[in-house]
Design a protein around this motif. Structure first.
Motif, PDB file in Angstrom:
ATOM      1  N   LYS A 101      -6.903 -13.456  -9.093  1.00 25.65           N
ATOM      2  CA  LYS A 101      -7.600 -12.239  -8.229  1.00 25.65           C
ATOM      3  C   LYS A 101      -6.431 -11.265  -7.415  1.00 25.65           C
ATOM      4  N   LYS A 102      -5.768 -11.892  -7.028  1.00 23.31           N
ATOM      5  CA  LYS A 102      -4.829 -10.945  -6.149  1.00 23.31           C
ATOM      6  C   LYS A 102      -4.056 -10.033  -7.063  1.00 23.31           C
ATOM      7  N   ILE A 103      -3.513 -10.493  -8.120  1.00 25.65           N
ATOM      8  CA  ILE A 103      -2.845  -9.657  -9.055  1.00 25.65           C
ATOM      9  C   ILE A 103      -3.875  -8.780  -9.565  1.00 25.65           C
ATOM     10  N   SER A 104      -5.030  -8.888  -9.744  1.00 30.31           N
ATOM     11  CA  SER A 104      -6.126  -7.838 -10.443  1.00 30.31           C
ATOM     12  C   SER A 104      -6.100  -6.677  -9.406  1.00 30.31           C
ATOM     13  N   SER A 105      -5.716  -6.748  -8.140  1.00 24.57           N
ATOM     14  CA  SER A 105      -6.411  -5.977  -7.388  1.00 24.57           C
ATOM     15  C   SER A 105      -5.280  -4.991  -7.120  1.00 24.57           C
ATOM     16  N   VAL A 106      -3.703  -5.147  -7.608  1.00 24.49           N
ATOM     17  CA  VAL A 106      -2.831  -4.542  -7.146  1.00 24.49           C
ATOM     18  C   VAL A 106      -2.361  -3.526  -8.427  1.00 24.49           C
ATOM     19  N   ASP A 107      -1.653  -2.388  -7.924  1.00 23.79           N
ATOM     20  CA  ASP A 107      -1.055  -1.574  -8.853  1.00 23.79           C
ATOM     21  C   ASP A 107       0.450  -2.293  -9.417  1.00 23.79           C
ATOM     22  N   ILE A 108       1.198  -2.879  -8.575  1.00 26.74           N
ATOM     23  CA  ILE A 108       2.482  -3.179  -8.927  1.00 26.74           C
ATOM     24  C   ILE A 108       2.711  -4.629  -8.465  1.00 26.74           C
ATOM     25  N   VAL A 109       3.275  -5.475  -9.409  1.00 23.73           N
ATOM     26  CA  VAL A 109       3.616  -6.710  -9.098  1.00 23.73           C
ATOM     27  C   VAL A 109       5.212  -6.879  -8.966  1.00 23.73           C
ATOM     28  N   GLY A 110       5.844  -7.297  -7.897  1.00 16.08           N
ATOM     29  CA  GLY A 110       7.177  -7.645  -7.773  1.00 16.08           C
ATOM     30  C   GLY A 110       7.470  -8.974  -7.496  1.00 16.08           C
ATOM     31  N   ILE A 111       8.167  -9.621  -8.567  1.00 14.45           N
ATOM     32  CA  ILE A 111       8.588 -11.127  -8.516  1.00 14.45           C
ATOM     33  C   ILE A 111      10.136 -11.359  -8.121  1.00 14.45           C
TER      34      ILE A 111
END
Length: 109
Positions: free
Chosen positions: A56-66
């Motif tokens: 759910k958190k990932i689906s609500s953002v534009d960019i994911v940095g890991i």
């Protein structure tokens, strides 16, 4: 405003005692540089979230940095695949991608 989620992954990785005592300073530094954007840090060494909550958190953002340490590379790549399902731009940083960028670039994500 761009929504960015920075993740410190931990799944089935033996956590050293020192790793629990220190916050993810690298991610915190990146977040400080992105002050003009909406940035959230998800520290999975501390935040006990279900897979559904992470999705759910990932689906609500534009960019994911890991950030990726060698023991967490498999889970980091799993998170990248999840982010790609939600059409997020993904960025990997940390020791492992810096040490062996070709290996990371050749992964099926």
């Amino acid at each position: 405003m761009t929504k960015i989620l920075l993740i410190n992954p931990a799944k089935d990785v033996p956590l050293l005692d020192w790793a629990m005592r220190y916050p993810p300073l690298g991610l915190m530094s990146v977040a400080a540089l992105l002050a003009d954007h909406e940035v959230e840090i998800l520290d999975l060494k501390v935040d006990q979230l279900s897979e559904e909550e992470i999705r759910k958190k990932i689906s609500s953002v534009d960019i994911v940095g890991i950030t990726v340490l060698t023991p967490s590379v498999d889970y980091a790549l799993e998170l990248c695949r999840l982010a790609k399902q939600h059409n997020c731009v993904t960025v990997l940083g940390g020791v492992h991608p810096s040490m062996d960028p070709q290996l990371i670039n050749n992964q099926e994500v």
